[in-house]
Motif scaffolding. Structure first.
Motif, mmCIF file in Angstrom:
data_model
loop_
_atom_site.group_PDB
_atom_site.id
_atom_site.type_symbol
_atom_site.label_atom_id
_atom_site.label_comp_id
_atom_site.label_asym_id
_atom_site.label_seq_id
_atom_site.Cartn_x
_atom_site.Cartn_y
_atom_site.Cartn_z
ATOM 1 N N GLU A 163 0.863 -1.184 0.000
ATOM 2 C CA GLU A 163 0.000 0.000 0.000
ATOM 3 C C GLU A 163 0.895 1.227 0.000
ATOM 4 O O GLU A 163 1.775 1.364 0.804
ATOM 5 N N ASP A 201 -4.929 -7.174 1.883
ATOM 6 C CA ASP A 201 -4.844 -6.056 0.943
ATOM 7 C C ASP A 201 -5.021 -4.719 1.662
ATOM 8 O O ASP A 201 -6.138 -4.165 1.714
ATOM 9 N N ALA A 255 -4.256 -1.774 0.767
ATOM 10 C CA ALA A 255 -4.729 -0.695 -0.117
ATOM 11 C C ALA A 255 -6.252 -0.748 -0.244
ATOM 12 O O ALA A 255 -6.937 0.276 -0.236
ATOM 13 N N ARG A 280 -7.729 0.589 2.892
ATOM 14 C CA ARG A 280 -7.672 2.061 2.924
ATOM 15 C C ARG A 280 -8.835 2.652 2.130
ATOM 16 O O ARG A 280 -9.492 3.597 2.575
ATOM 17 N N ARG A 281 -9.127 2.063 0.974
ATOM 18 C CA ARG A 281 -10.254 2.560 0.162
ATOM 19 C C ARG A 281 -11.563 2.392 0.916
ATOM 20 O O ARG A 281 -12.459 3.235 0.853
ATOM 21 N N SER A 335 -3.952 0.922 7.526
ATOM 22 C CA SER A 335 -4.264 1.738 6.335
ATOM 23 C C SER A 335 -5.698 2.263 6.397
ATOM 24 O O SER A 335 -6.042 3.268 5.778
#
Ligand code: GLC
Length: 744
Positions: free
Chosen positions: A7, A171, A173, A176-177, A226
């Motif tokens: 990430e 994951d 990333a 984070r989304r 994240s």
């Protein structure tokens, strides 16, 4: 060990907040207050005309300067009010919010509005905020809520998989989304602060909050911080949807003996630091705005009373500059009696609690708090430090410039875009544990029988903290059940038969899909000190399906691994779906192969309940190890004849988990490559100038720039082919270590 999806880390920068000039609402209110009139917020159109009269109201000034200016204008009552957080429904009359200068409101698990929709939440927030702004100094209140898997208090909001499923995605990333999407929905209702993410490292699956944990080793919760960046943005208050995050529950909530919620975590300091501290270190690195303490104790001392952990370690050693909030009525527990006392308040505040989640009797709380300060048992310097921490976050969040709901985000609540993201997360969280004969993916043209209490139940698939603290079975909110997802995926829905109990099945079906597991729970009500298997309804349903001779595919909807080893032989496939939330279509995406399963176990899967606690590297032999997960088309075929290898041999593989300027976290996987069992191992490598700051699942020493790590008493025994992993954090760059393994 499954690599985490890297990430991109953006260093947070303290950018001045720029928001609509609504601080003048306070200015007008202050002017009116001087006249003795009850301040009512001026109509919006008048807000834009006034100019900043006082330094703390000027967004162009540095935040520390604004804080000091405001602090200098505050009375003791103003300051004590800022340290007080109350439940919305306890505020009677609502004007008490201003009368007692209360700085924070929350909605606990069962706190709601009627009708329960985003608009009503936003209207409620704005009404409360206008009351707060009517005080002489017009300090905005900050409103907190448990948006832990979406904005879950709001009916119609997008509900994402609970953390245990997000840990299975590996994951950061994606997580984070998800944090960003949650922030938009929370901001759309005006609310400023989410009591998330839980960074608990769940070590015993009996714990009722196992599903709130990203994983059983520190590496997954550390990586999934994240979520904090998603919630807050790269810089807190950097955009209108920025929401204050909370790293919780500090410290060791997932490590209690027996997995008892709010119990006692009995570990050495080295073990506590190695297992439970790394996620909080990373959260502080990411600029988390608040930390919530744990109800649990460390070696018999309550976290809420632990000055060493809270002030010396969290605020001192880790450099946490946000504010510490207590848990719900946690202060009441310190003396073992019901209710709270001045002595308990003083103990907690002097330990480092900056804001107390009272959450009800705010008059008594403020009276006792004032008494403790007046008697000198709480130093005024502690009060000022707490206020600086709280006010700094309020300024950075932009609350003084834009205290009211930004209605442009209200339509994001339950939006198609967020549901698409949630469905992606559901897919990525599915862990395929068994797939005999490649029964999965299912054919879309097949004749399918679907059964199980959780096949058509959005409440079960969402779990706890869903439109209510404990959640509940049934149509609690809008979304897609697993059954609806299946029917939407197949060529002809009429070829899908559903009966919750499996009645009516016959041998003519292509396959039977049983969606079974746990009904919703939260916190201590989810503790399972005894049996950890399926309930009688599920067992009876499965028996009906198995008796038909049709291949049985089990989809397990649960907040943790369950004790199913003795049932597994009767199932052709097993898919761990965890608690997917509102987008059950993501489960169907995997069942039919539109997306192959990629999830990996975030928790070791017990062979039986008596194994608990069972964790990676503890030397026990689980049913499925941490990190296990199959995919399609690569079912293990017959083993190729292995080259004859020496009886005792091992390898070590180094992997950098995450890094930041000046430091990194890594793990080393030790594999027994011999033909016989290992009884111990030693790994060594050149540190290349790095300095190890913490290490878990191993015992280490450093000499002449080389580190030597030996197995612990619990992970030295490795069967042929088995692996174990230890992790560490270090100052300096990861370099390219070449660890060498020596079998004992
Ligand atoms: C609960 C939980 C905590 C939550 C708080 C407010 O008891 O322990 O996680 O944030 O109260 O609802």
């Amino acid at each position: 060990m499954t690599p985490l999806v890297p990430e991109a880390r953006v260093r947070r920068s303290a950018r001045p907040v720029t928001r609509r000039p609504a601080f003048v609402a306070a200015l007008c209110a202050a002017a009116l207050a001087v006249t003795g009139l009850t301040a009512a917020a001026p109509p919006e159109r008048e807000v834009a005309r006034a100019a900043a009269a006082l330094p703390y109201q000027d967004p162009a000034l540095p935040v520390p300067q604004r804080v000091e200016d405001l602090l200098g204008r505050m009375t003791l009552d103003d300051k004590l009010g800022q340290m007080t957080q109350i439940e919305k429904d306890a505020l009677v009359p609502r004007s008490d919010l201003a009368t007692y200068r209360i700085g924070s409101v929350l909605s606990g698990g069962d706190s709601t509005v009627s009708p329960n929709n985003a608009q009503t939440w936003a209207d409620t927030y704005d009404s409360l905020q206008r009351t707060a702004l009517s005080t002489p100094l017009g300090i905005p209140m900050i409103y907190g809520i448990d948006a832990v898997h979406g904005h879950n208090a709001v009916r119609g909001a997008t509900l994402f998989p609970h953390n245990i499923g997000l840990g299975a995605t590996r994951d950061p990333a994606l997580v984070r989304r998800i944090g960003r999407a949650v922030a938009e929905e929370v901001a759309g209702t005006g609310i400023d602060w989410s009591f998330a993410p839980c960074l608990c490292v769940a070590r015993n699956d009996r714990w009722g909050r196992t599903y709130e944990s990203f994983g059983e080793t520190p590496e997954l919760p550390t990586a999934m911080t994240s979520f904090i960046t998603g919630l807050q943005g790269d810089a807190l208050g950097g955009d209108p949807a920025s929401v204050l995050a909370t790293a919780k529950h500090y410290l060791g909530d997932g490590g209690t003996t027996g997995g008892v919620d709010q119990g006692d975590t009995r570990l050495s300091e080295a073990e506590l630091r190695a297992i439970h501290l790394p996620p909080f270190r990373e959260a502080v690195e990411r600029g988390v705005g608040s930390v919530m303490l744990s109800y649990s104790s460390w070696n018999g001392v309550r976290s809420h009373a632990h000055k060493y952990l809270v002030t010396d370690v969290l605020k001192g050693e880790l450099g946490f500059t946000g504010f510490v909030v207590s848990d719900w009525a946690a202060v009441d527990q310190l003396d073992g009696q019901t209710g709270f006392t001045g002595a308990e308040i003083a103990t907690a505040v002097n330990a480092g609690v900056d804001m107390v989640m009272v959450p009800h009797d705010y008059r008594k709380f403020l009276s006792l708090l004032r008494g403790e300060v007046g008697a000198g048992r709480i130093p005024l310097a502690r009060v000022d430090d707490a206020n600086r921490r709280i006010l700094t976050k309020k300024f950075r969040l932009g609350l003084f410039e834009r205290p009211l709901t930004d209605r442009s985000y209200t339509s994001t609540v339950g939006s198609a875009a967020h549901r698409t993201l949630a469905r992606q997360a559901v897919r990525a969280s599915q862990v395929l544990l068994k797939n005999e004969g490649g029964v999965l993916p299912l054919p879309k043209t097949g004749r399918l029988f679907v059964a199980g209490k959780s096949a058509d139940d959005i409440g079960n698939q969402s779990g706890g903290w869903t439109v209510g603290w404990q959640g509940r079975s049934g149509p609690v909110t809008e979304g897609t059940t697993v059954l609806q997802g299946i029917r939407a995926a197949v060529a002809d829905p009429s070829r899908v038969t559903y009966d919750r109990y499996g009645n009516g099945i016959d041998g003519g079906y292509t396959a039977a899909v049983a969606v079974v597991g746990e009904t919703p729970y939260a916190e201590m009500r989810g503790d399972r000190p005894g049996d950890m298997g399926l309930d009688q309804e599920d067992l009876q349903t499965l028996a009906r399906l198995e008796a038909s001779g049709v291949p049985v595919v089990v989809v397990l909807v649960s907040g943790r691994p369950l004790d199913i080893a003795d049932r597994l032989p009767d199932w052709k496939a097993l898919l761990a779906a965890w608690l997917p939330g509102t987008e059950g279509g993501g489960v169907a995406d995997v069942l039919f192969g539109d997306h192959a399963p990629t999830g990996k176990l975030p928790m070791t899967w017990m062979r039986g309940a008596s194994q608990q606690p069972v964790n990676d590297g503890d030397g026990k032999s689980p049913l499925f190890p941490y990190g296990h997960g199959l995919t399609y088309g690569t079912e293990p075929g017959p083993d190729p004849d292995p080259e004859p290898s020496p009886a005792k041999a091992c390898t070590a593989t180094h992997r950098t988990v995450t890094s930041w300027p000046g430091g990194h976290q890594a793990e080393v996987t030790v594999k027994n490559t011999g033909t016989g069992p290992l009884t111990g191992w030693t790994i060594d490598w050149d540190l290349g100038g790095a300095a190890v700051t913490s290490l878990w699942n191993g015992t280490h020493s450093v000499a002449n720039g080389r580190i030597t790590v030996r197995n612990t008493s619990t992970n030295g025994t490795l069967a042929a082919g088995a692996t174990t992993t230890f992790g560490y954090t270090a100052n300096g760059g990861p370099g390219t270590p070449a660890p060498r393994c020596t079998p004992a």
